[in-house]
Design a protein around this motif. Structure first.
Motif, PDB file in Angstrom:
ATOM      1  N   SER A 273       1.891  -1.445   0.574  1.00 32.39           N
ATOM      2  CA  SER A 273       0.918  -0.426   0.178  1.00 32.39           C
ATOM      3  C   SER A 273       0.440  -0.669  -1.248  1.00 32.39           C
ATOM      4  CB  SER A 273       1.539   0.963   0.298  1.00 32.39           C
ATOM      5  OG  SER A 273       1.897   1.241   1.639  1.00 32.39           O
ATOM      6  N   ALA A 274       1.388  -0.965  -2.142  1.00 25.70           N
ATOM      7  CA  ALA A 274       1.017  -1.206  -3.538  1.00 25.70           C
ATOM      8  C   ALA A 274       0.111  -2.431  -3.659  1.00 25.70           C
ATOM      9  CB  ALA A 274       2.269  -1.388  -4.387  1.00 25.70           C
ATOM     10  N   ILE A 275       0.473  -3.504  -2.959  1.00 25.10           N
ATOM     11  CA  ILE A 275      -0.340  -4.724  -3.019  1.00 25.10           C
ATOM     12  C   ILE A 275      -1.719  -4.483  -2.412  1.00 25.10           C
ATOM     13  CG2 ILE A 275      -0.530  -7.085  -2.147  1.00 25.10           C
ATOM     14  CD1 ILE A 275       2.522  -7.270  -2.352  1.00 25.10           C
ATOM     15  N   SER A 276      -1.764  -3.777  -1.295  1.00 23.80           N
ATOM     16  CA  SER A 276      -3.052  -3.499  -0.651  1.00 23.80           C
ATOM     17  C   SER A 276      -3.921  -2.619  -1.536  1.00 23.80           C
ATOM     18  CB  SER A 276      -2.818  -2.822   0.709  1.00 23.80           C
ATOM     19  OG  SER A 276      -2.119  -3.678   1.573  1.00 23.80           O
ATOM     20  N   PHE A 277      -3.310  -1.600  -2.156  1.00 22.61           N
ATOM     21  CA  PHE A 277      -4.076  -0.731  -3.048  1.00 22.61           C
ATOM     22  C   PHE A 277      -4.617  -1.532  -4.231  1.00 22.61           C
ATOM     23  CE2 PHE A 277      -4.302   2.032  -6.790  1.00 22.61           C
ATOM     24  CZ  PHE A 277      -5.177   3.015  -6.324  1.00 22.61           C
ATOM     25  N   ALA A 278      -3.745  -2.368  -4.813  1.00 20.34           N
ATOM     26  CA  ALA A 278      -4.189  -3.197  -5.937  1.00 20.34           C
ATOM     27  C   ALA A 278      -5.296  -4.151  -5.502  1.00 20.34           C
ATOM     28  CB  ALA A 278      -3.003  -3.968  -6.513  1.00 20.34           C
TER      29      ALA A 278
END
Length: 512
Positions: A301-306
């Protein structure tokens, strides 16, 4: 080649930032979707692994019970065969007791063994040769008295009278007289502690259970231990028929006793009414998976959001760059004084429209617009007022040249050029006359409101129209329009003249 492709892609992305952002978001969502599918597959794998492990455990449990039952049954058959032998019957009672029951007495969990008469009274047993217990009410006696075809019978759990109420199960076989009539039963008692001992050795997680259940729904043993007062009859459970109708199987259900959701694997012990059950709790099975799911989920989720943030920032940065490039391009093609196209942009438009004309059967008109006596006007009122007059003229031209493909440009000094694609000679004259009249009327109104008189400010316009077949070149078309402009000058200025593409060419007049 590669840098040009990258640049074109960057320009295209800059002109479609929302599409680029949406594609980046979809890509990030796809990554999250793949992560989710991977986690779902890992969850299924964890459950499948738990099922396979439970299946192996329940198979070992069933095998151990089966061996014990077979061993006890062999002891029963040996006992029945020995009791019927005349030599054994005529032995001294103590010797016969020692011969028949001494080996059983040494067993840890097979703690009861005996022979009853036809009325259910104990004739002899491993625990005592003198106590004559009455077992006529026991199911393991009654079933054989009622039928000669039962074979090996495994009783329900009972409390042994001869051993202080110890919980046990009996294995019994019928003994017949020579004429086939009922003579009694031979029995072997197995303490329930034996089954509990088997279950205690199995580790199925902190909230899992192992159990041995009879086909009538009664519980033989369970780990962890469940008091008899809290033990339900499992025959009322919706899933119990599955155990009855299948030799083995797997299902998931929430336990009625404690509300824990478990994964049940069961197997019937061959030749017996016993069912071995192993049921780890779903939460225990998925404990490590949940840790992995949190790690992967948060990370993905963090990587996708970034990634989405970077894509959107890049998309708008490319948009700003494309807008800046467009603005720069526009500035390089715009006359700084009038806001119309400049000479460079005009040349590009003329070349493009001429090439387009050669591909279709249309027309292309060119207007040459020149301010009358502008040098005298500039000398009289100064360059500042001259610039204002040129801006006013450019505004008049722009108001009359409004189609998407039309182009109005400052050719140089006080001279302007209008390019009218798909416009025939008649309509080109209308546009030219409209420019002339608009300037004349607006300048007249301006003179009336001015505090000091203004010199008249008019234009002369030359028109030329080309078809695909004539003239032969773009140069001839522009030259024809230029000649028509000089015709308008010679005709007294403040007028419009159209070039005849079939008329002979004349030399241009000098001056304006």
């Amino acid at each position: 080649m590669f840098p040009n492709s990258v640049r074109r892609a960057a320009v295209l992305a800059g002109r479609r930032p929302f599409i680029v952002g949406a594609l980046g978001t979809l890509l990030a969502a796809g990554v999250l979707g793949v992560s989710l599918l991977t986690l779902v597959a890992a969850r299924d794998t964890a459950i499948q692994h738990a099922h396979e492990t439970s299946r192996n455990v329940v198979a070992v449990l069933s095998s151990n019970i089966s061996r014990t039952i077979e061993s006890s049954d062999q002891s029963l058959q040996t006992l029945i065969a020995a009791v019927d032998k005349p030599a054994v019957q005529h032995m001294d009672a103590d010797v016969r007791h020692e011969l028949l029951f001494n080996r059983t007495a040494a067993s840890r969990y097979v703690t009861g063994m005996g022979v009853t008469d036809a009325r259910g009274r104990l004739i002899d047993g491993c625990c005592s040769s003198t106590h004559h217990w009455d077992f006529s009410d026991r199911d393991y006696f009654l079933v054989h008295r009622q039928s000669a075809k039962v074979g090996l019978y495994i009783s329900a759990v009972y409390r042994a009278r001869s051993r202080g109420g110890v919980e046990a199960m009996a294995l019994s076989r019928r003994i017949d007289n020579a004429d086939g009539s009922f003579k009694g039963v031979a029995l072997v008692a197995i303490d329930v502690a034996y089954f509990r001992h088997l279950l205690d050795d199995l580790d199925v997680g902190p909230h899992g259970i192992t159990a041995i259940v009879r086909t009538d729904g009664t519980l033989v043993a369970r780990n962890p231990y469940l008091p008899p007062a809290l033990t339900p009859n499992f025959s009322k459970s919706p899933s119990f028929p599955l155990m009855i109708n299948h030799a083995s199987g797997f299902y998931a259900a929430r336990a009625s006793t404690d509300g824990v959701f478990r994964l049940y694997t069961f197997q019937r012990v061959p030749g017996t009414p016993l069912i071995a059950v192993v049921a780890p709790a779903l939460d225990d099975v998925l404990a490590s998976w949940r840790t992995l799911a949190w790690m992967v989920g948060v990370s993905a989720s963090a990587i996708s959001f970034a990634f989405c943030a970077v894509v959107w920032l890049l998309a708008f940065a490319l948009r700003d760059r494309a807008l800046a490039e467009d603005r720069l391009t526009e500035l390089t093609q715009t006359d700084s004084l009038t806001g119309l196209k400049n000479r460079r942009a005009l040349d590009d438009v003329l070349e493009n429209e001429w090439e387009r004309l050669q591909r279709n059967d249309s027309s292309l008109s060119v207007l040459y617009v020149d301010a009358d006596h502008f040098k005298q006007y500039n000398d009289k009122y100064g360059h500042a007022e001259g610039d204002k007059a040129l801006k006013h003229l450019a505004a008049c031209i722009a108001r009359r040249v409004r189609r998407r493909g039309d182009c109005a440009a400052r050719y140089g000094g006080e001279e302007f050029v209008v390019v009218l694609p798909d416009t025939d000679a008649a309509n080109a004259l209308l546009v030219a006359e409209g420019i002339r009249e608009a300037l004349e009327k607006s300048w007249r109104a301006r003179r009336e409101t001015a505090t000091a008189g203004l010199h008249p400010f008019t234009v002369s316009i030359g028109c030329a129209t080309a078809r695909r077949t004539r003239p032969a070149s773009l140069g001839e078309l522009t030259k024809a329009a230029d000649l028509a402009l000089y015709e308008a000058k010679r005709a007294g200025r403040n007028c419009v003249r159209a070039a005849s593409m079939d008329a002979p060419r004349t030399d241009a007049a000098q001056g304006n």
